[in-house]
Design a protein around this motif. Sequence first.
Motif, PDB file in Angstrom:
ATOM      1  N   LEU A  40       0.854  -1.182   0.000  1.00  0.00           N
ATOM      2  CA  LEU A  40       0.000   0.000   0.000  1.00  0.00           C
ATOM      3  C   LEU A  40       0.894   1.237   0.000  1.00  0.00           C
ATOM      4  CD1 LEU A  40      -1.306  -2.138   2.311  1.00  0.00           C
ATOM      5  CD2 LEU A  40      -3.101  -0.434   2.275  1.00  0.00           C
ATOM      6  N   GLU A  41       0.325   2.350  -0.428  1.00  0.00           N
ATOM      7  CA  GLU A  41       1.089   3.581  -0.311  1.00  0.00           C
ATOM      8  C   GLU A  41       1.339   3.846   1.171  1.00  0.00           C
ATOM      9  OE1 GLU A  41      -2.732   6.340  -1.332  1.00  0.00           O
ATOM     10  OE2 GLU A  41      -0.816   7.369  -1.263  1.00  0.00           O
ATOM     11  N   ASP A  42       2.540   4.337   1.446  1.00  0.00           N
ATOM     12  CA  ASP A  42       2.960   4.526   2.840  1.00  0.00           C
ATOM     13  C   ASP A  42       2.553   5.920   3.319  1.00  0.00           C
ATOM     14  OD1 ASP A  42       4.061   4.179   5.294  1.00  0.00           O
ATOM     15  OD2 ASP A  42       6.143   4.202   4.613  1.00  0.00           O
ATOM     16  N   ARG A  43       1.259   6.182   3.221  1.00  0.00           N
ATOM     17  CA  ARG A  43       0.785   7.520   3.581  1.00  0.00           C
ATOM     18  C   ARG A  43      -0.679   7.411   3.962  1.00  0.00           C
ATOM     19  NH1 ARG A  43       0.719  11.960  -1.047  1.00  0.00           N
ATOM     20  NH2 ARG A  43      -0.831  10.486  -1.775  1.00  0.00           N
ATOM     21  N   CYS A  44      -0.951   7.662   5.209  1.00  0.00           N
ATOM     22  CA  CYS A  44      -2.335   7.621   5.686  1.00  0.00           C
ATOM     23  C   CYS A  44      -3.158   8.666   4.928  1.00  0.00           C
ATOM     24  CB  CYS A  44      -2.348   7.915   7.181  1.00  0.00           C
ATOM     25  SG  CYS A  44      -4.000   7.856   7.907  1.00  0.00           S
ATOM     26  N   SER A  45      -4.383   8.319   4.579  1.00  0.00           N
ATOM     27  CA  SER A  45      -5.228   9.255   3.836  1.00  0.00           C
ATOM     28  C   SER A  45      -5.821  10.335   4.735  1.00  0.00           C
ATOM     29  CB  SER A  45      -6.346   8.500   3.114  1.00  0.00           C
ATOM     30  OG  SER A  45      -7.214   7.892   4.047  1.00  0.00           O
ATOM     31  N   HIS A  46      -5.579  10.237   6.046  1.00  0.00           N
ATOM     32  CA  HIS A  46      -6.083  11.272   6.942  1.00  0.00           C
ATOM     33  C   HIS A  46      -5.167  12.483   6.947  1.00  0.00           C
ATOM     34  CE1 HIS A  46      -6.825  12.906  11.178  1.00  0.00           C
ATOM     35  NE2 HIS A  46      -7.831  13.308  10.418  1.00  0.00           N
ATOM     36  N   GLU A  47      -3.964  12.320   7.471  1.00  0.00           N
ATOM     37  CA  GLU A  47      -3.025  13.454   7.490  1.00  0.00           C
ATOM     38  C   GLU A  47      -1.649  13.056   6.993  1.00  0.00           C
ATOM     39  OE1 GLU A  47      -3.082  15.502  11.231  1.00  0.00           O
ATOM     40  OE2 GLU A  47      -5.110  16.281  10.890  1.00  0.00           O
ATOM     41  N   GLU A  48      -1.611  12.060   6.113  1.00  0.00           N
ATOM     42  CA  GLU A  48      -0.406  11.688   5.392  1.00  0.00           C
ATOM     43  C   GLU A  48       0.716  11.163   6.285  1.00  0.00           C
ATOM     44  OE1 GLU A  48       0.730  14.649   2.572  1.00  0.00           O
ATOM     45  OE2 GLU A  48      -1.237  14.660   1.636  1.00  0.00           O
ATOM     46  N   PHE A  49       0.386  10.644   7.448  1.00  0.00           N
ATOM     47  CA  PHE A  49       1.399  10.048   8.316  1.00  0.00           C
ATOM     48  C   PHE A  49       1.829   8.705   7.719  1.00  0.00           C
ATOM     49  CE2 PHE A  49       3.026   8.187  12.297  1.00  0.00           C
ATOM     50  CZ  PHE A  49       3.792   9.258  12.734  1.00  0.00           C
ATOM     51  N   PRO A  50       3.105   8.329   7.858  1.00  0.00           N
ATOM     52  CA  PRO A  50       3.551   7.039   7.293  1.00  0.00           C
ATOM     53  C   PRO A  50       2.859   5.847   7.964  1.00  0.00           C
ATOM     54  CG  PRO A  50       5.431   8.436   7.851  1.00  0.00           C
ATOM     55  CD  PRO A  50       4.213   9.088   8.444  1.00  0.00           C
ATOM     56  N   LEU A  51       2.203   5.028   7.157  1.00  0.00           N
ATOM     57  CA  LEU A  51       1.557   3.831   7.709  1.00  0.00           C
ATOM     58  C   LEU A  51       2.581   2.805   8.162  1.00  0.00           C
ATOM     59  CD1 LEU A  51      -1.427   3.394   5.232  1.00  0.00           C
ATOM     60  CD2 LEU A  51      -1.520   4.130   7.622  1.00  0.00           C
ATOM     61  N   SER A  52       3.813   2.897   7.639  1.00  0.00           N
ATOM     62  CA  SER A  52       4.848   1.940   8.043  1.00  0.00           C
ATOM     63  C   SER A  52       5.253   2.113   9.503  1.00  0.00           C
ATOM     64  CB  SER A  52       6.081   2.064   7.145  1.00  0.00           C
ATOM     65  OG  SER A  52       6.568   3.394   7.135  1.00  0.00           O
ATOM     66  N   SER A  53       4.798   3.197  10.143  1.00  0.00           N
ATOM     67  CA  SER A  53       5.017   3.353  11.582  1.00  0.00           C
ATOM     68  C   SER A  53       3.937   2.642  12.389  1.00  0.00           C
ATOM     69  CB  SER A  53       4.996   4.843  11.968  1.00  0.00           C
ATOM     70  OG  SER A  53       5.980   5.546  11.267  1.00  0.00           O
ATOM     71  N   GLY A  54       2.965   2.075  11.693  1.00  0.00           N
ATOM     72  CA  GLY A  54       1.792   1.517  12.371  1.00  0.00           C
ATOM     73  C   GLY A  54       1.926   0.040  12.701  1.00  0.00           C
ATOM     74  N   ASP A  55       0.791  -0.544  13.018  1.00  0.00           N
ATOM     75  CA  ASP A  55       0.721  -1.946  13.419  1.00  0.00           C
ATOM     76  C   ASP A  55      -0.192  -2.702  12.460  1.00  0.00           C
ATOM     77  OD1 ASP A  55       2.231  -1.578  15.849  1.00  0.00           O
ATOM     78  OD2 ASP A  55       0.440  -0.581  16.639  1.00  0.00           O
ATOM     79  N   VAL A  56       0.092  -3.991  12.315  1.00  0.00           N
ATOM     80  CA  VAL A  56      -0.731  -4.850  11.463  1.00  0.00           C
ATOM     81  C   VAL A  56      -1.340  -5.952  12.301  1.00  0.00           C
ATOM     82  CG1 VAL A  56      -0.737  -6.395   9.483  1.00  0.00           C
ATOM     83  CG2 VAL A  56       0.750  -4.428   9.482  1.00  0.00           C
ATOM     84  N   THR A  57      -2.638  -6.122  12.164  1.00  0.00           N
ATOM     85  CA  THR A  57      -3.326  -7.249  12.801  1.00  0.00           C
ATOM     86  C   THR A  57      -4.520  -7.650  11.962  1.00  0.00           C
ATOM     87  OG1 THR A  57      -3.830  -5.508  14.402  1.00  0.00           O
ATOM     88  CG2 THR A  57      -3.361  -7.649  15.292  1.00  0.00           C
ATOM     89  N   ASP A  58      -4.692  -8.946  11.806  1.00  0.00           N
ATOM     90  CA  ASP A  58      -5.900  -9.499  11.169  1.00  0.00           C
ATOM     91  C   ASP A  58      -6.256  -8.805   9.857  1.00  0.00           C
ATOM     92  OD1 ASP A  58      -6.133 -11.228  13.289  1.00  0.00           O
ATOM     93  OD2 ASP A  58      -7.429  -9.892  14.428  1.00  0.00           O
ATOM     94  N   GLU A  60      -5.494  -5.892   8.808  1.00  0.00           N
ATOM     95  CA  GLU A  60      -5.694  -4.446   8.883  1.00  0.00           C
ATOM     96  C   GLU A  60      -4.394  -3.774   9.323  1.00  0.00           C
ATOM     97  OE1 GLU A  60      -8.793  -3.725  11.692  1.00  0.00           O
ATOM     98  OE2 GLU A  60     -10.225  -5.015  10.653  1.00  0.00           O
ATOM     99  N   ILE A  61      -4.189  -2.556   8.807  1.00  0.00           N
ATOM    100  CA  ILE A  61      -3.064  -1.762   9.281  1.00  0.00           C
ATOM    101  C   ILE A  61      -3.625  -0.538   9.991  1.00  0.00           C
ATOM    102  CG2 ILE A  61      -2.798  -0.531   7.062  1.00  0.00           C
ATOM    103  CD1 ILE A  61       0.272  -0.573   7.661  1.00  0.00           C
ATOM    104  N   THR A  62      -3.057  -0.230  11.150  1.00  0.00           N
ATOM    105  CA  THR A  62      -3.535   0.882  11.968  1.00  0.00           C
ATOM    106  C   THR A  62      -2.523   2.010  11.938  1.00  0.00           C
ATOM    107  OG1 THR A  62      -4.670  -0.652  13.447  1.00  0.00           O
ATOM    108  CG2 THR A  62      -4.287   1.569  14.280  1.00  0.00           C
ATOM    109  N   CYS A  63      -2.978   3.203  11.616  1.00  0.00           N
ATOM    110  CA  CYS A  63      -2.132   4.396  11.666  1.00  0.00           C
ATOM    111  C   CYS A  63      -1.954   4.798  13.123  1.00  0.00           C
ATOM    112  CB  CYS A  63      -2.780   5.530  10.871  1.00  0.00           C
ATOM    113  SG  CYS A  63      -1.837   7.068  10.921  1.00  0.00           S
ATOM    114  N   VAL A  64      -0.698   4.986  13.526  1.00  0.00           N
ATOM    115  CA  VAL A  64      -0.450   5.262  14.943  1.00  0.00           C
ATOM    116  C   VAL A  64      -0.804   6.700  15.324  1.00  0.00           C
ATOM    117  CG1 VAL A  64       1.303   3.514  15.289  1.00  0.00           C
ATOM    118  CG2 VAL A  64       1.980   5.786  14.529  1.00  0.00           C
ATOM    119  N   LEU A  65      -0.964   7.583  14.338  1.00  0.00           N
ATOM    120  CA  LEU A  65      -1.158   8.983  14.712  1.00  0.00           C
ATOM    121  C   LEU A  65      -2.541   9.228  15.317  1.00  0.00           C
ATOM    122  CD1 LEU A  65       0.447  11.530  14.831  1.00  0.00           C
ATOM    123  CD2 LEU A  65      -0.404  12.169  12.576  1.00  0.00           C
ATOM    124  N   HIS A  66      -3.597   8.764  14.641  1.00  0.00           N
ATOM    125  CA  HIS A  66      -4.948   8.981  15.179  1.00  0.00           C
ATOM    126  C   HIS A  66      -5.799   7.722  15.183  1.00  0.00           C
ATOM    127  CE1 HIS A  66      -3.768  12.910  13.200  1.00  0.00           C
ATOM    128  NE2 HIS A  66      -3.843  13.253  14.465  1.00  0.00           N
TER     129      HIS A  66
END
Length: 104
Positions: A40-58, A60-66
């Motif tokens: 996936l693109e490494d940019r959250c569609s909310h405020e463009e935070f890198p999704l690669s800083s997030g967590d993956v479970t089941d 789904e990937i979770t953006c850590v910012l919000h």
Amino acid sequence: MSGFVTVARLDEVPVNGLKGVVADGRGIVLINREGEIFALEDRCSHEEFPLSSGDVTDGEITCVLHGARFDIATGVPLALPAVLPVQTYEVRLEGDDIQVRLGG
Ligand code: FES
């Protein structure tokens, strides 16, 4: 031209983990779900935070910012505050190389 480029080796992306890479100037997050690779693109569609800083479970990937969550296969948002999808990329394996189709 296929548009596929090698972005990482399979052993660089831990099982049930992720890795951020840059290919052709684009940030991409690679996700390994039980040996199947998603991109996936490494940019959250909310405020463009890198999704690669997030967590993956089941799946789904979770953006850590919000806390927005996205389906790793489709990029569709599953939880607010994100309402727009993130781009997904077609992935293939060539031996131990992970290749992503950048398109164009
Ligand atoms: S930047 Fe990702 S949820 Fe806000």
